[in-house]
Design a protein around this motif. Structure first.
Motif, PDB file in Angstrom:
ATOM      1  N   UNK A  35      -8.421   3.271   5.811  1.00 32.11           N
ATOM      2  CA  UNK A  35      -8.788   4.482   6.533  1.00 32.11           C
ATOM      3  C   UNK A  35      -7.894   4.625   7.764  1.00 32.11           C
ATOM      4  N   UNK A  45     -10.301   8.725   4.917  1.00 24.60           N
ATOM      5  CA  UNK A  45      -9.968   7.907   3.751  1.00 24.60           C
ATOM      6  C   UNK A  45      -8.514   8.122   3.349  1.00 24.60           C
ATOM      7  N   UNK A  48      -7.916   3.848  -2.066  1.00 20.99           N
ATOM      8  CA  UNK A  48      -8.757   2.731  -2.466  1.00 20.99           C
ATOM      9  C   UNK A  48      -8.072   1.977  -3.600  1.00 20.99           C
ATOM     10  N   UNK A  55      -7.179   3.480  -7.000  1.00 26.14           N
ATOM     11  CA  UNK A  55      -8.361   4.070  -7.639  1.00 26.14           C
ATOM     12  C   UNK A  55      -8.965   5.133  -6.725  1.00 26.14           C
TER      13      UNK A  55
ATOM     14  N   UNK B 100     -15.258   5.498  -1.640  1.00 28.34           N
ATOM     15  CA  UNK B 100     -14.736   6.373  -0.601  1.00 28.34           C
ATOM     16  C   UNK B 100     -15.885   6.892   0.253  1.00 28.34           C
ATOM     17  N   UNK B 101     -15.746   6.747   1.556  1.00 29.42           N
ATOM     18  CA  UNK B 101     -16.724   7.273   2.493  1.00 29.42           C
ATOM     19  C   UNK B 101     -16.159   8.496   3.202  1.00 29.42           C
TER      20      UNK B 101
END
Lengths: 113, 113
Positions: A35, A45, A48, A55, B100-101
């Motif tokens: 992040x 974000x 990931x 992903x 993901x946040x």
């Protein structure tokens, strides 16, 4: 103690340079996310990784890239640094089972001059 | 994509009183809602989280409530102490299996001794 360790804690780079930030997660955490947190804002974000494959990616250009290694460590690489890249970069990890607790490291403060 | 709004942006509370921070989210598929506390120069620290199959969760002086119909969730801190002063972020996880946040914009909580 989150079990997420980041390095370096602070660094200064010149516009146009490249930077590599590192993260070490606790054993069993197959998912790592990165992040970007600009001053006074919430974390955004970047992308990931799950079992060493990207992903999911946020709204960041390709000059932001990453790697995840089998030993639960990961890297964030940023090429062609811009002044707006100055921010706190946070690594977060979880077991990857979906909706699980996500733990953050203390972050790496990047200043681009 | 998901959008999370957080209010208020700043909150001052007398020591011993209660503090409430509210968030709304847009994506009905979101199913995981953590709250993070961030102190100056540090990474976000998870303080409590709630999943979509639960309406309320409490941990000592901290509680979180979730209203899925209205798509909002709130953080309640009772018997506030000076060490509760920090920036608090709510977040939502966009879909099951995705870590993901999406974060709110943060609330700067100040406890007045």
């Amino acid at each position: 103690e989150t079990g997420v360790t980041q390095s370096p804690t602070h660094l200064i780079k010149t516009r146009g340079q490249q930077v590599t930030l590192r993260c070490s997660s606790q054993s069993g955490h197959n998912t790592v996310s990165w992040y970007q947190q600009a001053l006074g804002q919430g974390p955004q974000f970047i992308f990931q990784y799950y079992r060493e494959e990207e992903n999911g990616r946020g709204n960041f250009p390709p000059r932001f890239s990453g790697l995840q290694f089998p030993n639960y460590s990961s890297e964030l690489n940023v090429n062609a640094l811009e002044l707006d890249d100055s921010a706190l970069y946070l690594c977060a990890s979880s077991t990857g089972a979906g909706g699980n607790t996500i733990y953050f490291g203390e972050g790496s403060w990047l200043t681009v001059v | 994509g998901e959008n999370v709004e957080q209010h208020p942006s700043t909150l001052s509370v007398q020591e011993g009183d209660s503090a409430v921070i509210k968030c709304t989210y847009s994506d009905s598929a979101s199913n995981y809602f953590p709250w993070y506390k961030q102190e100056l120069g540090k990474g976000p620290q998870l303080i409590i989280d709630i999943r979509s199959n639960v309406g309320e969760k409490k941990d000592q002086r901290i509680a979180v409530t979730l209203n899925k119909t209205a798509k909002h969730f709130s953080l309640h801190i009772t018997e506030t102490q000076p060490e509760d002063s920090a920036v608090y972020f709510c977040a939502a996880s966009e879909r099951f299996g995705n870590e993901k946040l999406t974060f709110g914009t943060g609330t700067r909580l100040t406890i007045i001794p």
